[in-house]
Design a protein around this motif. Structure first.
Motif, short mmCIF file in Angstrom:
data_model
loop_
_atom_site.label_atom_id
_atom_site.label_comp_id
_atom_site.label_asym_id
_atom_site.label_seq_id
_atom_site.Cartn_x
_atom_site.Cartn_y
_atom_site.Cartn_z
N LEU A 121 64.27 51.93 80.62
CA LEU A 121 64.29 50.49 80.37
C LEU A 121 65.62 50.01 79.81
CD1 LEU A 121 60.77 50.00 78.74
CD2 LEU A 121 61.53 48.96 80.87
N PHE A 122 66.12 50.73 78.82
CA PHE A 122 67.27 50.21 78.08
C PHE A 122 68.58 50.96 78.37
CE2 PHE A 122 63.36 49.74 75.52
CZ PHE A 122 63.23 48.36 75.63
N GLY A 123 68.49 52.08 79.08
CA GLY A 123 69.68 52.87 79.36
C GLY A 123 70.02 53.81 78.21
N HIS A 124 71.01 54.69 78.41
CA HIS A 124 71.44 55.54 77.30
C HIS A 124 72.94 55.85 77.42
CE1 HIS A 124 70.18 58.89 80.19
NE2 HIS A 124 71.45 59.10 79.99
N CYS A 125 73.48 56.31 76.30
CA CYS A 125 74.90 56.71 76.31
C CYS A 125 74.96 58.23 76.47
CB CYS A 125 75.56 56.35 74.99
SG CYS A 125 75.60 54.61 74.72
N ARG A 126 76.06 58.67 77.00
CA ARG A 126 76.29 60.10 77.14
C ARG A 126 76.15 60.77 75.78
NH1 ARG A 126 82.07 62.38 78.95
NH2 ARG A 126 81.58 64.53 78.47
N GLY A 127 75.39 61.86 75.72
CA GLY A 127 75.23 62.61 74.47
C GLY A 127 74.18 62.04 73.53
N ALA A 128 73.47 60.97 73.96
CA ALA A 128 72.48 60.34 73.07
C ALA A 128 71.35 61.32 72.75
CB ALA A 128 71.92 59.09 73.72
N PHE A 129 71.04 62.20 73.68
CA PHE A 129 70.02 63.22 73.45
C PHE A 129 70.31 64.39 74.38
CE2 PHE A 129 68.48 59.78 76.16
CZ PHE A 129 68.22 60.44 77.35
N THR A 130 69.66 65.51 74.15
CA THR A 130 69.91 66.68 74.99
C THR A 130 69.62 66.31 76.44
OG1 THR A 130 68.67 67.71 73.22
CG2 THR A 130 69.54 69.18 74.92
N GLY A 131 70.55 66.60 77.30
CA GLY A 131 70.31 66.29 78.71
C GLY A 131 70.98 64.99 79.14
N ALA A 132 71.42 64.18 78.17
CA ALA A 132 72.09 62.92 78.54
C ALA A 132 73.57 63.22 78.80
CB ALA A 132 71.94 61.88 77.44
N VAL A 133 73.85 63.71 80.02
CA VAL A 133 75.22 64.16 80.29
C VAL A 133 76.13 63.01 80.72
CG1 VAL A 133 74.83 66.60 80.77
CG2 VAL A 133 74.40 64.93 82.55
N ASN A 134 75.54 61.91 81.14
CA ASN A 134 76.34 60.75 81.54
C ASN A 134 75.74 59.47 80.95
OD1 ASN A 134 78.30 61.87 83.34
ND2 ASN A 134 76.58 62.31 84.71
N ASP A 135 76.52 58.40 80.91
CA ASP A 135 75.96 57.09 80.56
C ASP A 135 74.99 56.70 81.66
OD1 ASP A 135 77.61 57.01 78.43
OD2 ASP A 135 78.90 55.39 79.18
N ARG A 136 73.94 56.00 81.29
CA ARG A 136 73.00 55.56 82.32
C ARG A 136 72.61 54.12 82.06
NH1 ARG A 136 67.39 55.52 83.67
NH2 ARG A 136 67.06 56.37 85.75
N LYS A 137 72.65 53.31 83.11
CA LYS A 137 72.25 51.91 82.96
C LYS A 137 70.73 51.81 82.99
CE LYS A 137 76.19 49.55 84.91
NZ LYS A 137 76.81 49.07 86.11
N GLY A 138 70.19 51.01 82.09
CA GLY A 138 68.74 50.83 82.07
C GLY A 138 68.31 49.70 83.01
N ALA A 139 66.98 49.57 83.18
CA ALA A 139 66.44 48.59 84.11
C ALA A 139 66.83 47.16 83.74
CB ALA A 139 64.92 48.72 84.15
N PHE A 140 66.89 46.86 82.44
CA PHE A 140 67.27 45.51 82.04
C PHE A 140 68.66 45.16 82.57
CE2 PHE A 140 63.77 45.44 79.06
CZ PHE A 140 63.52 44.09 78.89
N ILE A 141 69.59 46.12 82.43
CA ILE A 141 70.97 45.86 82.88
C ILE A 141 71.01 45.80 84.41
CG2 ILE A 141 73.34 46.78 82.88
CD1 ILE A 141 72.60 46.09 80.07
N LEU A 142 70.27 46.70 85.06
CA LEU A 142 70.27 46.71 86.53
C LEU A 142 69.69 45.41 87.09
CD1 LEU A 142 69.10 50.38 87.16
CD2 LEU A 142 71.39 49.47 87.51
N ALA A 143 68.75 44.82 86.32
CA ALA A 143 68.09 43.60 86.81
C ALA A 143 68.83 42.34 86.37
CB ALA A 143 66.65 43.55 86.28
N ASP A 144 69.95 42.50 85.68
CA ASP A 144 70.66 41.34 85.14
C ASP A 144 70.91 40.29 86.23
OD1 ASP A 144 71.82 39.83 83.22
OD2 ASP A 144 73.74 40.87 83.23
N GLY A 145 70.54 39.07 85.94
CA GLY A 145 70.72 37.99 86.93
C GLY A 145 69.52 37.87 87.87
N GLY A 146 68.56 38.79 87.78
CA GLY A 146 67.42 38.78 88.69
C GLY A 146 66.10 38.95 87.96
#
Ligand SMILES: Nc1ncnc2c1ncn2[C@@H]1O[C@H](COP(=O)(O)OP(=O)(O)OP(=O)(O)O)[C@@H](O)[C@H]1O
Ligand SMILES: [Mg+2]
Length: 446
Positions: free
Chosen positions: A207-232
């Motif tokens: 839903l909200f995305g995460h930053c690289r290193g935020a938790f084990t396995g978060a190897v890259n930044d990831r955009k969440g659904a809210f950001i992906l849906a921005d404008g829509g």
């Protein structure tokens, strides 16, 4: 030409007074008592001038102004402001409001400001835009569905949260997509998140995305659904399954229109229309402490309840014709008809899986029907069996075990005999489902 004025004001006395004064001037006046009704009426009434209060329950004057700025920029909006809120009226004017009137309203001033605003629209040639409608994918002309179509058309253009409720398979996702298609931004993203299908830990980052290193396995930044849906549009499907501990974060995102990805320190602003759907009874969930009431009220600004198929009358025939035609074309079959007895059985069956279940039944029949006519023998066992069971029930007494057996069989059939999914839909554990299947001797029928 007669000019139309829309007054949005929750104080009844004020509404009536202004209406009297303006009707006397020869205007056609309509009044409503809150912003949401105002925006809904705006689209059909096509007013030349709108007067709106600022503080109102449901949608306030700023939401009305935002609506006007997006869709009806040529229509002058006059703010009605009480003592102490003049500053807000000034802010509204900076955002595009035409003028403001301080309460108590002076009649002469009211007439003058409205006349000036009307003169301006005349110079611009007036204007109103209403979203177009196309129901190419939704079948059914029953009065209940006509009301749904009307709601879709109205809410599409209003940036307000929508809650769609209804049993499984009633078309909640289809309605959500139709709202998006009929919005003023049909080409913007439509992002769906199925809150029931994603484990809790992943759902937050989904839903909200995460930053690289935020938790084990978060190897890259990831955009969440809210950001992906921005404008829509962000479609929060199965919202009743959103874990309780994630609900405050969602509420915050919806209210503040901003999200903070997991592991981030800065919030990002987003502009999304939220549509949520569920087949759970959220009122009951609130009572049992499983769903937050503040989130419920925020999501439920506009409610579209979808009726089950068994309450849609002749829609069943229209849907049968639609699906038969579609599947025959898709499967390269020549056209099929259905005989009266088979149609009667389809009518009598309660369709716990609603339109999805009907679609699946017809798709299978088109695959197997060889002689151009669908007869009652070709229908699935569960439908024939229901008919026999109800006939028996009429003769005998109310038979709870038979009903339970039938409900379980229908749920299994509906979920492609997937036991976990069926158990979830029935609201029982998998073990409990297995126990009952054994008890009632239910196994897959071909
Ligand atoms: N009015 C309709 N006309 C034509 N097809 C429909 C209609 N309503 C639903 N359908 C079809 O029925 C199926 C189920 O619809 P949908 O997935 O929107 O239901 P749902 O309410 O979201 O179900 P669930 O609660 O199980 O997620 C889809 O294939 C959809 O296209
Ligand atoms: Mg769905």
């Amino acid at each position: 030409m007669e000019r139309r004025i829309l007054i949005i004001e929750d104080e009844e006395r004020m509404r009536r007074l202004m209406e009297l004064v303006l009707v006397e001037q020869g205007y056609i006046v309509k009044t409503v008592n809150d912003g949401l009704e105002g925006m809904v009426l705006w689209q059909t009434m096509k007013p030349d001038v709108v007067l709106t209060d600022l503080k109102m329950p449901r949608a306030d004057g700023f939401e009305v102004l935002d609506f006007r700025n997006r869709l009806f920029q040529q229509v002058p909006l006059i703010i009605l402001t009480a003592y102490g809120t003049v500053q807000s009226a000034v802010t509204a004017m900076k955002q595009g409001a035409y003028d403001y009137l301080a309460k108590p309203i002076d009649n002469e001033q009211l007439i003058e400001v409205v006349a000036k605003a009307i003169a301006e629209t005349r110079n611009q040639g007036g204007a109103s835009r209403v979203c177009g409608l196309q129901w190419s994918k939704m079948v059914g002309s029953s009065p209940v569905m006509k009301k749904v179509y009307k709601d879709i058309a109205l809410i599409g253009c209003i940036r307000m949260s929508v809650l769609i409720t209804g049993e499984s398979g009633t078309g909640k996702e289809l309605v959500a997509r139709a709202i998006h298609t009929h919005s003023e931004r049909p080409d913007s993203p439509f992002v769906r998140v199925n809150c029931a299908a994603i484990p809790r830990d992943l759902l937050e980052s989904e839903l909200f995305g995460h930053c690289r290193g935020a938790f084990t396995g978060a190897v890259n930044d990831r955009k969440g659904a809210f950001i992906l849906a921005d404008g829509g549009t962000l479609f929060l499907d199965e919202i009743g399954d959103l874990p309780l501990d994630l609900q405050p974060k969602l509420l915050h995102a919806v209210e503040e229109k901003s999200v903070t990805p997991v592991g981030a320190t800065k919030a990002q602003t987003v502009d999304v229309k939220i549509i949520a759907a569920t087949n759970h009874n959220l009122d009951e969930m609130i009572q049992s402490g499983l769903f937050r009431s503040d989130l419920y009220y925020r999501l439920n600004s506009f409610h579209i309840p979808l009726p089950p198929l068994r309450k849609r009358g002749k829609d069943l025939i229209e849907l049968v014709e639609y699906f038969l035609d579609r599947f025959c074309r898709e499967q390269g079959h020549k056209s099929l008809t259905i005989d009266a007895e088979a149609l009667k059985l389809l009518h009598n069956y309660p369709w716990p899986g609603n339109i999805r279940e009907l679609r699946n039944v017809l798709e299978r029949i088109v695959l197997t029907c060889k002689n151009g006519v669908i007869t009652s023998e070709m229908l699935p066992e569960k439908i024939k069996w229901y008919c026999t069971a109800t006939k028996k029930k009429d003769k005998e007494s109310f038979d709870l075990p038979a009903q339970e057996k039938q409900l379980i069989a229908a749920a299994l059939e509906n979920c492609g005999w997937n036991q976990s999914e069926s158990a979830r839909k029935l609201g029982v554990s998998r073990n409990s489902l297995r126990y009952r299947m054994k008890k009632y001797n239910i196994s897959r029928m071909r």
